[in-house]
Scaffold this active site. Structure first.
Site: not given
Ligand code: IMP
Ligand code: MG
Length: 176
Positions: A42-43, A98-99, A102, A130, A151, A158, A164
């Site tokens: 949803k982000g 994407e939001d 990470d 990040k 975070f 969220d 959100r």
């Molecule tokens: P990754 O890059 O596969 O680790 O996952 C990224 C997902 O983790 C994002 O789409 C977010 O849904 C969630 N996420 C990672 N860091 C944060 C944060 O600081 N706040 C909120 N959600 C986060």
């Molecule tokens: Mg996401």
């Protein structure tokens, strides 16, 4: 939920200004083309809507929802499609929105899966990145902001499904 408060990190003005810049850049880069924007729910939804409004070439949108398989598979980055796209992307100029990136696990899996469907082009746009947290390399074409390893919430992001709707990006500070 742990006792916490939200501290403003990127103001509403700063975020909106950057989204306008991204929209202008994307419009230039895709001149004469049509963009299929794909939002990862949803982000990514708040960001995609604001970004789409700033793009001047023809845009169509589609949504997809994914979740990580639990437990040890998280490290493999295998994600389950909870809701797939409504339309085929074969032959389309696709921009995934994407939001935040990470570890990069979700996106590297998702991008590979979308690439297999034969889009004409496939790019990635994220509001936040990040880089310090990256485990799997992901090629990001457009980034709103690189941020430190905190975070963050707001603008679609969220903490336990809350925040959100904040119009700015805040970071969670725990009080215990
Ligand atoms: P990754 O890059 O596969 O680790 O996952 C990224 C997902 O983790 C994002 O789409 C977010 O849904 C969630 N996420 C990672 N860091 C944060 C944060 O600081 N706040 C909120 N959600 C986060
Ligand atoms: Mg996401």
């Amino acid at each position: 939920m742990r006792k916490h408060h939200v501290k403003e990190m990127l103001t509403e003005d700063v975020v909106n200004k950057r989204i306008r810049e991204l929209g202008e850049k994307i419009s230039e880069d895709y001149a004469g083309q049509e963009i299929r924007m794909i939002c990862v729910l949803k982000g990514g939804s708040f960001f995609m809507c604001e970004l789409a409004k700033r793009i001047s070439v023809p845009v169509s949108i589609d949504f997809m929802s994914v979740s990580s398989y639990g437990g040890d598979t998280k490290s493999s980055g295998v994600v389950k499609i909870v809701k797939d796209l409504d339309e085929s992307i074969t032959g389309k100029d696709v921009l995934v929105v994407e939001d935040i990136i990470d570890s990069g696990r979700t996106l590297s899996y998702l991008m590979a899966m979308l690439r297999d469907r034969g889009p004409k082009s496939l790019k990635l746009c994220t509001l936040l990145d990040k880089p310090d947290r990256r485990v799997i390399d992901v090629k990001v074409d457009y980034t709103g902001f690189e941020i430190p390893d905190e975070f963050v919430v707001g603008y679609g992001l969220d903490y336990d499904q809350l925040y959100r709707n904040l119009p700015y990006i805040g970071m969670i500070e725990f009080e215990d």
